[in-house]
Each structure stands twice: as C-alpha cells, then as structure tokens.
Design a protein around this motif. Structure first.
Motif, PDB file in Angstrom:
ATOM      1  N   ASP A  70      14.330   4.980 -18.068  1.00 34.73           N
ATOM      2  CA  ASP A  70      15.382   4.859 -17.060  1.00 34.73           C
ATOM      3  C   ASP A  70      15.160   3.554 -16.290  1.00 34.73           C
ATOM      4  O   ASP A  70      14.175   3.417 -15.565  1.00 34.73           O
ATOM      5  N   SER A  71      16.065   2.600 -16.462  1.00 31.05           N
ATOM      6  CA  SER A  71      15.896   1.294 -15.835  1.00 31.05           C
ATOM      7  C   SER A  71      16.456   1.227 -14.418  1.00 31.05           C
ATOM      8  O   SER A  71      16.295   0.198 -13.746  1.00 31.05           O
ATOM      9  N   HIS A  72      17.098   2.288 -13.952  1.00 22.99           N
ATOM     10  CA  HIS A  72      17.642   2.257 -12.595  1.00 22.99           C
ATOM     11  C   HIS A  72      16.563   1.997 -11.538  1.00 22.99           C
ATOM     12  O   HIS A  72      16.779   1.177 -10.632  1.00 22.99           O
ATOM     13  N   PRO A  73      15.388   2.664 -11.610  1.00 23.95           N
ATOM     14  CA  PRO A  73      14.364   2.363 -10.601  1.00 23.95           C
ATOM     15  C   PRO A  73      13.916   0.903 -10.627  1.00 23.95           C
ATOM     16  O   PRO A  73      13.707   0.296  -9.573  1.00 23.95           O
ATOM     17  N   PHE A  74      13.761   0.331 -11.818  1.00 19.74           N
ATOM     18  CA  PHE A  74      13.345  -1.068 -11.900  1.00 19.74           C
ATOM     19  C   PHE A  74      14.330  -1.976 -11.181  1.00 19.74           C
ATOM     20  O   PHE A  74      13.941  -2.856 -10.399  1.00 19.74           O
ATOM     21  N   VAL A  75      15.616  -1.777 -11.442  1.00 19.21           N
ATOM     22  CA  VAL A  75      16.640  -2.623 -10.836  1.00 19.21           C
ATOM     23  C   VAL A  75      16.639  -2.460  -9.314  1.00 19.21           C
ATOM     24  O   VAL A  75      16.669  -3.448  -8.561  1.00 19.21           O
TER      25      VAL A  75
ATOM     26  N   HIS B  34       2.569   0.221  -6.049  1.00 16.08           N
ATOM     27  CA  HIS B  34       3.032  -0.320  -7.322  1.00 16.08           C
ATOM     28  C   HIS B  34       2.707   0.648  -8.457  1.00 16.08           C
ATOM     29  O   HIS B  34       3.499   0.867  -9.359  1.00 16.08           O
ATOM     30  N   ARG B  35       1.501   1.194  -8.411  1.00 15.92           N
ATOM     31  CA  ARG B  35       0.983   2.222  -9.308  1.00 15.92           C
ATOM     32  C   ARG B  35       0.275   1.673 -10.545  1.00 15.92           C
ATOM     33  O   ARG B  35      -0.347   2.418 -11.281  1.00 15.92           O
ATOM     34  N   ASP B  36       0.371   0.365 -10.782  1.00 11.24           N
ATOM     35  CA  ASP B  36      -0.443  -0.260 -11.824  1.00 11.24           C
ATOM     36  C   ASP B  36      -0.694  -1.715 -11.429  1.00 11.24           C
ATOM     37  O   ASP B  36      -0.419  -2.646 -12.182  1.00 11.24           O
ATOM     38  N   PHE B  37      -1.252  -1.878 -10.237  1.00 13.18           N
ATOM     39  CA  PHE B  37      -1.505  -3.204  -9.667  1.00 13.18           C
ATOM     40  C   PHE B  37      -2.778  -3.764 -10.311  1.00 13.18           C
ATOM     41  O   PHE B  37      -3.802  -3.956  -9.678  1.00 13.18           O
ATOM     42  N   ASP B  38      -2.680  -3.974 -11.615  1.00 12.78           N
ATOM     43  CA  ASP B  38      -3.798  -4.457 -12.413  1.00 12.78           C
ATOM     44  C   ASP B  38      -3.507  -5.898 -12.820  1.00 12.78           C
ATOM     45  O   ASP B  38      -2.370  -6.372 -12.716  1.00 12.78           O
ATOM     46  N   ALA B  39      -4.535  -6.585 -13.315  1.00 11.92           N
ATOM     47  CA  ALA B  39      -4.376  -7.995 -13.662  1.00 11.92           C
ATOM     48  C   ALA B  39      -3.302  -8.216 -14.717  1.00 11.92           C
ATOM     49  O   ALA B  39      -2.672  -9.276 -14.751  1.00 11.92           O
ATOM     50  N   MET B  40      -3.058  -7.242 -15.584  1.00  9.09           N
ATOM     51  CA  MET B  40      -2.056  -7.411 -16.633  1.00  9.09           C
ATOM     52  C   MET B  40      -0.631  -7.394 -16.076  1.00  9.09           C
ATOM     53  O   MET B  40       0.303  -7.844 -16.748  1.00  9.09           O
ATOM     54  N   ASN B  41      -0.447  -6.884 -14.870  1.00 10.24           N
ATOM     55  CA  ASN B  41       0.879  -6.808 -14.263  1.00 10.24           C
ATOM     56  C   ASN B  41       1.066  -7.791 -13.126  1.00 10.24           C
ATOM     57  O   ASN B  41       1.988  -7.652 -12.315  1.00 10.24           O
ATOM     58  N   LEU B  42       0.186  -8.784 -13.066  1.00  6.60           N
ATOM     59  CA  LEU B  42       0.319  -9.894 -12.125  1.00  6.60           C
ATOM     60  C   LEU B  42       0.436 -11.162 -12.966  1.00  6.60           C
ATOM     61  O   LEU B  42      -0.521 -11.576 -13.613  1.00  6.60           O
ATOM     62  N   MET B  43       1.627 -11.759 -12.982  1.00  2.35           N
ATOM     63  CA  MET B  43       1.878 -12.929 -13.809  1.00  2.35           C
ATOM     64  C   MET B  43       1.673 -14.205 -13.008  1.00  2.35           C
ATOM     65  O   MET B  43       2.087 -14.306 -11.847  1.00  2.35           O
ATOM     66  N   LEU B  44       1.041 -15.187 -13.644  1.00  2.00           N
ATOM     67  CA  LEU B  44       0.829 -16.489 -13.023  1.00  2.00           C
ATOM     68  C   LEU B  44       1.944 -17.425 -13.461  1.00  2.00           C
ATOM     69  O   LEU B  44       2.096 -17.719 -14.653  1.00  2.00           O
ATOM     70  N   HIS B  45       2.737 -17.893 -12.491  1.00  2.00           N
ATOM     71  CA  HIS B  45       3.884 -18.757 -12.770  1.00  2.00           C
ATOM     72  C   HIS B  45       3.946 -19.832 -11.696  1.00  2.00           C
ATOM     73  O   HIS B  45       4.033 -19.515 -10.499  1.00  2.00           O
ATOM     74  N   ASP B  46       3.864 -21.088 -12.117  1.00  2.00           N
ATOM     75  CA  ASP B  46       3.838 -22.213 -11.163  1.00  2.00           C
ATOM     76  C   ASP B  46       2.739 -22.014 -10.116  1.00  2.00           C
ATOM     77  O   ASP B  46       2.937 -22.283  -8.926  1.00  2.00           O
ATOM     78  N   ASP B  47       1.592 -21.529 -10.580  1.00  2.00           N
ATOM     79  CA  ASP B  47       0.394 -21.323  -9.764  1.00  2.00           C
ATOM     80  C   ASP B  47       0.573 -20.233  -8.698  1.00  2.00           C
ATOM     81  O   ASP B  47      -0.229 -20.128  -7.772  1.00  2.00           O
ATOM     82  N   ASP B  48       1.603 -19.415  -8.816  1.00  2.87           N
ATOM     83  CA  ASP B  48       1.804 -18.278  -7.912  1.00  2.87           C
ATOM     84  C   ASP B  48       1.721 -16.985  -8.711  1.00  2.87           C
ATOM     85  O   ASP B  48       2.025 -16.948  -9.909  1.00  2.87           O
ATOM     86  N   LEU B  49       1.329 -15.908  -8.039  1.00  2.29           N
ATOM     87  CA  LEU B  49       1.270 -14.595  -8.660  1.00  2.29           C
ATOM     88  C   LEU B  49       2.587 -13.859  -8.442  1.00  2.29           C
ATOM     89  O   LEU B  49       3.128 -13.843  -7.333  1.00  2.29           O
ATOM     90  N   TYR B  50       3.088 -13.250  -9.506  1.00  2.00           N
ATOM     91  CA  TYR B  50       4.324 -12.479  -9.451  1.00  2.00           C
ATOM     92  C   TYR B  50       4.042 -11.042  -9.890  1.00  2.00           C
ATOM     93  O   TYR B  50       3.212 -10.795 -10.772  1.00  2.00           O
ATOM     94  N   LEU B  51       4.769 -10.117  -9.292  1.00  2.00           N
ATOM     95  CA  LEU B  51       4.663  -8.702  -9.630  1.00  2.00           C
ATOM     96  C   LEU B  51       5.628  -8.359 -10.758  1.00  2.00           C
ATOM     97  O   LEU B  51       6.805  -8.727 -10.709  1.00  2.00           O
TER      98      LEU B  51
ATOM     99  N   PHE C 250       6.979  -2.756 -12.283  1.00  2.00           N
ATOM    100  CA  PHE C 250       6.885  -1.978 -11.046  1.00  2.00           C
ATOM    101  C   PHE C 250       7.845  -0.796 -11.009  1.00  2.00           C
ATOM    102  O   PHE C 250       8.059  -0.187  -9.955  1.00  2.00           O
ATOM    103  N   GLN C 251       8.426  -0.428 -12.150  1.00  2.00           N
ATOM    104  CA  GLN C 251       9.453   0.614 -12.164  1.00  2.00           C
ATOM    105  C   GLN C 251       8.919   1.999 -11.808  1.00  2.00           C
ATOM    106  O   GLN C 251       9.690   2.884 -11.461  1.00  2.00           O
ATOM    107  N   ASP C 252       7.610   2.194 -11.871  1.00  2.00           N
ATOM    108  CA  ASP C 252       7.024   3.498 -11.546  1.00  2.00           C
ATOM    109  C   ASP C 252       6.484   3.555 -10.126  1.00  2.00           C
ATOM    110  O   ASP C 252       5.691   4.451  -9.798  1.00  2.00           O
ATOM    111  N   ALA C 253       6.901   2.622  -9.269  1.00  2.00           N
ATOM    112  CA  ALA C 253       6.406   2.581  -7.896  1.00  2.00           C
ATOM    113  C   ALA C 253       6.729   3.881  -7.162  1.00  2.00           C
ATOM    114  O   ALA C 253       7.758   4.523  -7.409  1.00  2.00           O
TER     115      ALA C 253
END
Length: 341
Positions: free
Chosen positions: A64-69, A192-209, A212-215
C-alpha cells in the motif's frame, strides 16, 4: 484475477512514465536500480535532458503506497530531507521520485572504530533529532502493545520453531512482557522504524531518508537503536553508552524527554528497546528466507544475536535467558547455518 508478472508490470511502468513525459515507450531509457525486502522494485529513468528520476513499482496487491505518499509530503513540508514526489498512480502502484543516487550510508562505513564510521553516525544522529523534532506523529499508526507483541512473536514462530526446531525457552513470556512495557513507558515520537544505514542515502554530501512507509508513532529510543544496533556495526559498550547519553541530553533539552529522565533509566530503556528489535530481526530474517525465498539474510543472524546478548547483559534478571542463548540457541544456530547452503 491473476497477478501481473514483474515483466508485465515493468512494461506498464514504462508506458506510465512515457506518458507522463510525452515520450514514446520504446524510446524510454529504464533500468532496474534496486529491490528491497518487500515486493517493491526501483527503476532509474533517464530523461532526454539528462535528468534522472527513480520509479517505484509497488504492486498494490502486496504494498500500500498511500502511507509512503502521505509521509513523504508531510516530512518534506516539515523541512526534512526526503525524495521529492513528482508523480503517482496509487491504483497501479507507480511513483516517480527524485533520484538520490546509489550511495547508502553503509558504503561510507569503514569498521566499528574508524573515524569515518563514527563521524557518519554523528551526522545520522543529528538527522534523527531533526526527524523527531520536526515530524509530528499524530497521523501515524501507533506502535502499540499489539504491534510490539506481534514483532516479538516472530522470534519463537519463525526463528525457533520453523527454522531451528527449538522450543520456546522458559522465561520467554516474562521477557516479552517486560520489553513491551519498557517500550510503552517511553515518550511517543515519530518513528521511521528502520533508521539503519541502508535507509540513509548520501546525495550531494547530505543524508536523505528513504523507505519510511512503515513509520509509526512510538518509543523515542527505537530509531536510535535502529542506527546504533543496526546490521553493519557492533560498537563497544562505552561508545554505545556515550551516544545514548548524548541523545538523552539533547532530547531533554528539546523537551522530547522529561527532565526527570535519568541517564541510568534511559540507558536501560534503550537496551530493552535494542533487545526487542534484535529478537524481531532474528524472526524477520528467518521469515524472509523461509517464506519469501530471499537470500542474504541468514548470514546476518549471528550479528543480531551478538546485539541481543549485548542488550540483555545490561538488563536486570536476564541471566537465565542469556545462559539459554549461550548454551542452546547459539550452538543450534551455528549448526543450522553450517548445514545451510
């Protein structure tokens, strides 16, 4: 009605994206970028002007993608670093998002004691404070006793019973109830419920979440534990305790924790939360393997068993359960892993 195959869904996704950008489907440059532990798949879309986007294919029968959106819009409006949503078809399960690249935080980790690893975790902790301070939890599902219990039950159901063939140990019910009570005693924040390194993306030297759909609205220490007791590092007790205490001080200063919350009490709550998550992960990884046919999860079980033992060592009245882990569970796990291709 028969479910669409991945190939059929990919073609539907191609036509959807082409229509959004006024392109011929055959001319669309689309390549598989990633999959995850769910049924979601991600494709990189290359547009004629050189822009790239990420397309999420989340079959609505399973996801169900509604929570993500909803969460993506709420968190972005709160100033949090999440991918921008460019287009959606929730009935089909298609989303078009910012392309954040291919560098999750774990790609920057260099071992448990390396300065780079410690520095990146410091930056992730700053982001966690921002998440809890900026994102309100009221619209999220509650991380209540029922959900906590269902997660804990994955351990006896899938890890002990279905994979190892072991009986539930004496004292399990008491441990289960203690861990649930400890979690419910904590202040409620956005989790967030899975605030692990695999779900933190490095983009332009910043961290992005991402992911997070299961928050949920739940215990303040949960995401802290997801980061510090995740799948890539096992920090020394002193390092772990220092980060937990620094988090407590900041949360007290921000008003997320009562000023009366002592260092000892919060450290005990964090360790109990870590035990709950380790037990949950041991069960989930077995379920992903046995039920969903996913590879690469069983090899991480000893790592989370070490996390579990570290947590229980700091909790009162857990000597008997730790002894069972040492003398029965750990040998059974080692034998089963050795016999598994």
């Amino acid at each position: 009605m028969p479910q669409a195959t991945p190939a059929t869904r990919t073609e539907r996704l191609r036509h959807w994206a082409a229509g959004r950008h006024g392109l011929a489907p055959d001319a669309l440059a689309l390549c598989l970028a990633a999959g995850d532990a769910s049924f979601r798949r991600y494709y990189r879309l290359h547009l004629p002007d050189g822009t790239t986007r990420m397309l999420m294919d989340a079959p609505p029968e399973q996801e169900d993608s509604h929570p993500f959106v909803a969460i993506a819009r709420h968190w972005r409006s709160a100033g949090l670093p999440v991918p921008r949503l460019h287009g959606e078809d929730l009935e089909a399960g298609f989303l078009e998002l910012d392309d954040l690249g291919d560098t999750p935080l774990q790609a920057r980790l260099r071992g448990d004691t390396h300065p780079d690893t410690l520095a990146w975790h410091e930056r992730a902790l700053v982001l966690l404070h921002e998440l809890q301070n900026r994102a309100t939890p009221e619209a999220l599902p509650p991380y209540d006793a029922a959900l906590l219990g269902r997660e804990l039950d994955l351990f006896p159901d899938w890890c002990l019973g279905r994979w190892l063939g072991l009986s539930t140990p004496p004292g399990w019910s008491a441990l289960r109830e203690m861990l649930i009570a400890s979690a419910l005693a904590q202040p409620v924040v956005t989790v967030h419920r899975d605030f692990d390194a695999m779900n933190l993306m490095l983009h332009d030297d910043d961290l992005y979440l991402i992911d997070f759909q299961d928050a949920v609205a739940g215990p303040i220490s949960y995401d802290l534990i997801s980061l510090l007791r995740g799948r890539y590092c096992r920090f020394a007790p002193e390092r772990f305790a220092a980060w937990v205490e620094a988090f407590r001080r900041r949360a007290v200063a921000d008003g997320r924790l009562p000023a009366t919350t002592t260092a000892e009490a919060f450290h005990r709550q964090a360790q109990a939360m870590a035990a709950q998550r380790a037990l949950k992960v041991l069960g989930i990884f077995c379920r992903l393997t046995l039920r969903d046919g996913r590879d690469g999860y069983l090899e991480r079980l000893p790592h989370f068993l070490d996390h579990l033992d570290d947590s229980l060592a700091s909790l009162p009245d857990q000597d008997a359960f730790r002894a069972w882990l040492t003398h029965e569970f750990r040998p059974a796990l080692a034998r089963r892993l050795e016999a598994t291709p």
